[in-house]
Design a protein around this motif. Structure first.
Motif, PDB file in Angstrom:
ATOM      1  N   UNK A  24       0.826  -1.209   0.000  1.00 51.21           N
ATOM      2  CA  UNK A  24       0.000   0.000   0.000  1.00 51.21           C
ATOM      3  C   UNK A  24       0.859   1.257   0.000  1.00 51.21           C
ATOM      4  N   UNK A  25       1.931   1.251   0.779  1.00 49.31           N
ATOM      5  CA  UNK A  25       2.821   2.414   0.800  1.00 49.31           C
ATOM      6  C   UNK A  25       3.501   2.583  -0.553  1.00 49.31           C
ATOM      7  N   UNK A  26       3.948   1.490  -1.138  1.00 42.46           N
ATOM      8  CA  UNK A  26       4.560   1.548  -2.464  1.00 42.46           C
ATOM      9  C   UNK A  26       3.583   2.115  -3.483  1.00 42.46           C
ATOM     10  N   UNK A  27       2.330   1.669  -3.437  1.00 38.99           N
ATOM     11  CA  UNK A  27       1.320   2.127  -4.388  1.00 38.99           C
ATOM     12  C   UNK A  27       0.994   3.602  -4.210  1.00 38.99           C
ATOM     13  N   UNK A  28       0.729   4.013  -2.967  1.00 40.15           N
ATOM     14  CA  UNK A  28       0.310   5.401  -2.727  1.00 40.15           C
ATOM     15  C   UNK A  28       1.434   6.396  -2.992  1.00 40.15           C
ATOM     16  N   UNK A  29       2.690   5.951  -2.930  1.00 42.96           N
ATOM     17  CA  UNK A  29       3.825   6.864  -3.160  1.00 42.96           C
ATOM     18  C   UNK A  29       4.324   6.819  -4.595  1.00 42.96           C
ATOM     19  N   UNK A  30       3.639   6.068  -5.445  1.00 48.09           N
ATOM     20  CA  UNK A  30       4.079   5.936  -6.835  1.00 48.09           C
ATOM     21  C   UNK A  30       3.849   7.259  -7.572  1.00 48.09           C
ATOM     22  N   UNK A  31       4.899   8.049  -7.697  1.00 50.11           N
ATOM     23  CA  UNK A  31       4.801   9.354  -8.356  1.00 50.11           C
ATOM     24  C   UNK A  31       4.169  10.434  -7.492  1.00 50.11           C
ATOM     25  N   UNK A  32       3.816  10.094  -6.253  1.00 53.17           N
ATOM     26  CA  UNK A  32       3.177  11.036  -5.326  1.00 53.17           C
ATOM     27  C   UNK A  32       4.015  11.087  -4.049  1.00 53.17           C
ATOM     28  N   UNK A  33       4.398  12.262  -3.623  1.00 53.46           N
ATOM     29  CA  UNK A  33       5.180  12.385  -2.396  1.00 53.46           C
ATOM     30  C   UNK A  33       4.287  12.195  -1.180  1.00 53.46           C
ATOM     31  N   UNK A  34       4.657  11.260  -0.323  1.00 54.02           N
ATOM     32  CA  UNK A  34       4.004  11.122   0.973  1.00 54.02           C
ATOM     33  C   UNK A  34       4.734  11.999   1.977  1.00 54.02           C
ATOM     34  N   UNK A  35       3.966  12.576   2.906  1.00 58.33           N
ATOM     35  CA  UNK A  35       4.528  13.473   3.900  1.00 58.33           C
ATOM     36  C   UNK A  35       4.308  12.915   5.304  1.00 58.33           C
ATOM     37  N   UNK A  36       5.160  13.307   6.259  1.00 60.08           N
ATOM     38  CA  UNK A  36       4.941  12.891   7.636  1.00 60.08           C
ATOM     39  C   UNK A  36       3.541  13.280   8.107  1.00 60.08           C
ATOM     40  N   UNK A  37       2.851  12.325   8.694  1.00 60.96           N
ATOM     41  CA  UNK A  37       1.484  12.560   9.150  1.00 60.96           C
ATOM     42  C   UNK A  37       0.419  12.112   8.180  1.00 60.96           C
ATOM     43  N   UNK A  38       0.796  11.742   6.960  1.00 64.71           N
ATOM     44  CA  UNK A  38      -0.198  11.180   6.030  1.00 64.71           C
ATOM     45  C   UNK A  38      -0.760   9.894   6.612  1.00 64.71           C
TER      46      UNK A  38
END
Length: 287
Positions: free
Chosen positions: A232-246
């Motif tokens: 899930x983390x790999x998918x949601x961060x694909x081309x999208x920056x995840x930030x602390x607190x997401x």
């Protein structure tokens, strides 16, 4: 470690829950820092090095809030992530999706403003929907941001875990096909009771249960996830920056009201309790 956001003496604080669950020790934050709840603590980095005050307060004397009362952006949510749930809604919610539930995760969002606390009331949108449902879910809280995070590195980005109820207006969800509106009504995301840090809980091996008015409706192990936490983390961060607190909600198990025959939707006065082993419980009345 359990990180809680709470109201005490008319002010918002962030604190560490004692091992016996009876008290809270406030984190020593600068004025205004606690306004963002646990986001302030996540920004400090290593939770084992938090600057704690010397005094503590009884848990009974505070009102717990959602650990992140207002996320900085939409909550990432995953649909159809337990095989039994995929089957129970295969002819309704998931009928227009790929027949193979393991092809790609279904990801949608809930707006930040729908988050409420672990014991707050949930308001039924009278006149808009009569098909309100519950979804018991483990949620991941990101600690270290990143983009294009690999599966192998994914767990290094997890700060901890919390509980959410992904409350859903099923008729609105089905009407619009895109799910965001049916998921984002005010108060439709109870969260809490706190964040348990990743060093104290293995989110891949825990139990998620949900009750309606004392009746056990949902009971599943996160070992049964179709897409596990690294995926899930790999998918949601694909081309999208995840930030602390997401926040990433990992999906719900079988036993939702829509999946029953006939469907059993929530009504005023109903109480939904969600418990996850290693975290605790949230309990909300629908009004």
């Amino acid at each position: 470690m359990r990180i809680a956001t709470y109201q005490w003496n008319g002010q918002r604080h962030v604190g560490v829950v004692s091992e016996d669950g009876q008290s809270l020790t406030p984190v020593n934050l600068a004025p205004g820092q606690a306004d963002t709840g646990a986001l302030a603590v996540i920004a400090l980095g290593d939770p084992k090095k938090l600057p704690l005050r010397s005094e503590s307060v009884s848990l009974q004397d505070v009102k717990l809030e959602a650990p992140i009362p207002l996320p900085r952006r939409n909550i990432f949510c995953v649909g159809r992530n337990y095989h039994a749930h995929a089957k129970e809604l295969s002819a309704s919610v998931f009928k227009d999706n790929s027949a193979n539930p393991a092809s790609w995760p279904i990801v949608f969002t809930k707006v930040p403003e729908c988050v409420v606390g672990p014991t707050d009331d949930v308001t039924l949108p009278t006149g808009i929907s009569e098909e309100i449902d519950y979804e018991s879910e483990l949620a991941i809280v990101i600690g270290t941001g990143g983009r294009n995070i690999s599966r192998a590195a994914a767990m290094q980005h997890v700060f901890g875990y919390t509980i959410i109820n992904d409350v859903t207006a099923r008729d609105v969800q089905m009407r619009h096909q895109q799910w965001d509106l049916g998921k984002s009504f005010d108060t439709f995301c109870p969260m809490g009771p706190w964040i348990v840090t990743a060093d104290e809980l293995d989110g891949s091996r825990t139990r998620v249960r949900g009750w309606v008015n004392g009746e056990l409706r949902q009971d599943a192990q996160t070992t049964d996830l179709i897409f596990d936490i690294p995926a899930l983390i790999e998918t949601c961060s694909r081309g999208i920056t995840l930030y602390p607190g997401d926040v990433i909600a990992t999906g719900t198990a079988a036993g939702v009201g829509m999946g029953m025959k006939p469907p059993r939707y929530l009504k005023a006065g109903d109480v939904v309790r969600i418990e996850i082993d290693g975290i605790g419980a949230i309990e909300n009345r629908f009004v």
